[in-house]
Enzyme design. Structure first.
Site, PDB file in Angstrom:
ATOM      1  N   LYS A  51       0.835  -1.206   0.000  1.00  0.00           N
ATOM      2  CA  LYS A  51       0.000   0.000   0.000  1.00  0.00           C
ATOM      3  C   LYS A  51       0.870   1.257   0.000  1.00  0.00           C
ATOM      4  CE  LYS A  51      -3.751  -2.430   2.262  1.00  0.00           C
ATOM      5  NZ  LYS A  51      -4.488  -2.648   3.502  1.00  0.00           N
ATOM      6  N   HIS A 107       0.444  -6.829  17.781  1.00  0.00           N
ATOM      7  CA  HIS A 107      -0.540  -7.902  17.687  1.00  0.00           C
ATOM      8  C   HIS A 107      -1.108  -8.233  19.049  1.00  0.00           C
ATOM      9  CE1 HIS A 107       2.557 -10.643  19.213  1.00  0.00           C
ATOM     10  NE2 HIS A 107       3.368 -10.143  18.297  1.00  0.00           N
TER      11      HIS A 107
END
Length: 124
Positions: free
Chosen positions: A60, A111
């Protein structure tokens, strides 16, 4: 100057399922990434998911996306001295970054048991 930014979030369970598929791990992660994640034991899937998210975020940031054949051209390792993740580019991804005049790549990963997230910033 910032020339690209990307962010991605992935469910850890999705990567856990993918890791059970024959060859997935070796097609997506470098040997050093695999060794690092496997050292995490019960939390290895979280580390794999964070690295997968970082590779997606890189695509991206570059504005090109990342193709399956290029996943091994991005490697997320941890600096032993600082503990910070570092994103190394090789092959086609390195060439794409050089075309965009990328001089520095910043990556941040995080995470939980359920989700992994990563952000990539490219500087000229």
């Amino acid at each position: 100057m910032i020339i690209g930014i990307g962010i991605d979030m992935v469910k850890v369970a999705r990567i856990e399922r993918a890791l059970r598929q024959k060859g997935f791990k070796e097609q997506v992660f470098t040997p050093d990434e695999i060794a690092y994640c496997e050292r995490k034991g019960a939390h290895s899937s979280e580390s794999y998911a964070a690295r997968f998210a970082a590779k997606e975020a890189l695509g991206k940031a570059l504005g090109t996306g990342i193709h399956r054949s290029e996943l091994l051209d991005a490697e997320i390792l941890v600096n032993e001295r600082t503990g910070c993740p570092q994103l190394h580019l090789m092959g086609k991804l390195r060439a794409a970054a050089l075309l965009r005049k990328v001089e520095q790549v910043h990556v941040s990963i995080s995470h939980t048991a359920g989700n992994a997230v990563a952000a990539v910033i490219l500087e000229e």
